[in-house]
Scaffold this active site. Structure first.
Site, PDB file in Angstrom:
ATOM      1  N   THR A 172      33.465  50.718  29.786  1.00 16.97           N
ATOM      2  CA  THR A 172      33.798  49.455  29.716  1.00 16.97           C
ATOM      3  C   THR A 172      32.964  48.263  28.991  1.00 16.97           C
ATOM      4  OG1 THR A 172      34.882  49.877  32.073  1.00 16.97           O
ATOM      5  CG2 THR A 172      34.207  47.768  31.810  1.00 16.97           C
ATOM      6  N   ARG A 185      48.237  53.494  35.041  1.00 17.52           N
ATOM      7  CA  ARG A 185      47.088  53.504  35.933  1.00 17.52           C
ATOM      8  C   ARG A 185      46.313  52.282  35.659  1.00 17.52           C
ATOM      9  NH1 ARG A 185      41.213  52.965  34.605  1.00 17.52           N
ATOM     10  NH2 ARG A 185      40.250  53.996  36.581  1.00 17.52           N
ATOM     11  N   GLY A 194      42.598  50.126  36.621  1.00 15.02           N
ATOM     12  CA  GLY A 194      41.264  50.578  36.992  1.00 15.02           C
ATOM     13  C   GLY A 194      40.588  49.297  38.006  1.00 15.02           C
ATOM     14  N   ASP A 195      39.144  49.562  37.972  1.00 18.09           N
ATOM     15  CA  ASP A 195      38.529  48.461  38.655  1.00 18.09           C
ATOM     16  C   ASP A 195      38.248  47.203  37.779  1.00 18.09           C
ATOM     17  OD1 ASP A 195      37.012  49.913  37.117  1.00 18.09           O
ATOM     18  OD2 ASP A 195      35.313  48.719  37.827  1.00 18.09           O
ATOM     19  N   THR A 201      30.940  48.635  35.285  1.00 20.70           N
ATOM     20  CA  THR A 201      31.232  49.889  34.691  1.00 20.70           C
ATOM     21  C   THR A 201      31.013  51.060  35.280  1.00 20.70           C
ATOM     22  OG1 THR A 201      30.740  51.136  32.535  1.00 20.70           O
ATOM     23  CG2 THR A 201      28.825  49.808  33.523  1.00 20.70           C
ATOM     24  N   GLY A 202      32.179  51.849  35.135  1.00 17.70           N
ATOM     25  CA  GLY A 202      31.969  53.328  35.853  1.00 17.70           C
ATOM     26  C   GLY A 202      33.526  53.753  36.229  1.00 17.70           C
ATOM     27  N   GLY A 212      36.464  53.905  37.934  1.00 14.51           N
ATOM     28  CA  GLY A 212      37.108  52.710  38.757  1.00 14.51           C
ATOM     29  C   GLY A 212      37.751  52.752  39.974  1.00 14.51           C
TER      30      GLY A 212
HETATM   31  N1  GLY Z   1      35.751  51.136  34.875  1.00 22.37           N
HETATM   32  C1  GLY Z   1      36.885  51.197  34.146  1.00 22.37           C
HETATM   33  C2  GLY Z   1      38.023  51.935  34.601  1.00 22.37           C
HETATM   34  O1  GLY Z   1      37.926  52.519  35.637  1.00 22.37           O
HETATM   35  O2  GLY Z   1      39.103  51.680  34.459  1.00 22.37           O
END
Ligand code: GLY
Length: 355
Positions: free
Chosen positions: A220, A248, A250-251, A271-272, A274
């Site tokens: 990210t 899908r 993410g976060d 970042t990680g 999600g």
């Molecule tokens: N952190 C980015 C995602 O999981 O989409």
């Protein structure tokens, strides 16, 4: 006697005017004096299994140069008195336009060999926020997220609706193929091979996907900043997870999970993996610890990244800034592409854990 409580910015104005009056050199009306205040910016280009052994010296130099370019460009805006929102948008655009990082031009592939991107932005002054999710034809998703914040009545727009809104704002729709890169395609093929092998070994889709290595689940870009008016902001943009399916999200576009900013606490970009960052409401949890428990951003960030996320398998990191210009960059992976600069510290660029 009437007492007046001054914040840092007001104190700066008062001290500057006293100093000028005492030295007899005050030619500028007090109301035109620039407040003495800190500015700060931090950026990230994703966390993950980033090992030194995977880099040639040239490759490492190129990554460091791009991180440095992004942080310097954002800082230059702050130094000229520009807003934290302009600074983080500029920094994130540079990272989105680079194939090195998983956002914009470097976005990973979905299972169906397309690119679907998420982004969000938040302003600490008033908690305004904007986000886009699952967009396929937007060159710089963070710019569209900002338009959602500033020009729409909504906070989050997704897919075709987000792109219809983009058209009303004069944002051109681009071919999804402009996000194609060879290295991301090879990563997709590796991920699919592992998924198929795991499914063939009688694992169902869910178990097979959970068995995928971290390298396929993270990546990210983001930025946080404090401007000279004392306002903080946060921005995050991503291509998501390699081989993701079924629309899908993410976060990164979820306010509170991947992005949060409030002048009463701090600004965070994550970042990680999600799914964990959503379930643990990571960005907002860090800011809540600062606001309600009186923790420093360093304490709050370390607690959430190392004590909350790591034990449950949530890999990743965050960048954090507060209204005093403090910066913290905790992560629980082997590395995180990162850089920072403040009015009281030189440019810092890091990739690996031990630097
Ligand atoms: N952190 C980015 C995602 O999981 O989409």
């Amino acid at each position: 006697m009437r007492r007046i409580t001054l914040n840092g910015l007001q104190l700066g104005i008062v001290l500057t005017s006293i100093l000028l009056a005492k030295t007899g050199t005050a030619e500028v009306p007090v109301e035109q004096l620039q407040p003495a205040t800190r500015i700060a910016i931090a950026i990230h280009g994703g966390a993950g299994t980033i090992k030194k052994s995977k880099f040639t010296p040239e490759r490492e130099k190129a990554y460091r140069a791009k991180l440095s370019e992004a942080v310097e460009a954002g800082y230059a805006i702050l130094a000229k008195g520009g807003s934290s929102l302009d600074a983080i948008t500029t920094s994130v655009n540079i990272l989105e336009n680079s194939p090195f990082f998983n956002a914009g031009k470097g976005a990973v592939y979905t299972y169906d060999e397309t690119h679907e991107m998420d982004a969000s932005i938040m302003y600490g002054k008033n908690r305004n926020a904007g986000a886009v999710a699952g967009v396929k034809h937007i060159e710089n998703p963070i710019n569209l997220a900002r338009l959602v914040m500033e020009e729409s009545v909504h906070v989050m727009l997704s897919g075709a609706g987000a792109e219809a809104f983009a058209k009303t704002q004069g944002v051109p729709l681009v071919d999804n193929k402009i996000f194609d890169t060879q290295h991301r395609y090879k990563a997709l093929l590796r991920a699919k091979k592992k998924l198929k092998a795991a499914e063939a070994a009688n694992k169902n889709y869910q178990a097979a996907h959970q068995a995928l290595d971290t390298e396929f689940k993270v990546g990210t870009v983001g930025a946080v900043a404090l401007d000279s008016k004392g306002n903080i902001a946060s921005a995050t943009s991503t291509g998501g997870m390699t081989s993701k399916r079924f629309g899908r999200i993410g976060d990164s576009p979820v306010i509170g999970a991947g992005t949060f900013a409030d002048n009463d606490s701090c600004a965070v970009s994550a970042t990680g993996h999600g799914e964990y960052f959503i379930r643990y409401n990571v960005a907002a949890d860090i800011c809540a610890r600062v606001q309600y428990q009186g923790k420093t951003i360093e304490q709050a960030g370390n607690e959430v990244i190392h004590d909350v996320l790591k034990p449950v398998g949530g890999t990743g990191g965050v960048i954090i800034v507060d209204t005093k210009g403090n910066i913290s960059l905790p992560f629980n992976t082997k590395g995180m592409y990162r850089a920072s600069k403040t009015s009281t510290s030189n440019t810092y660029v890091g990739i690996f854990a031990d630097e």
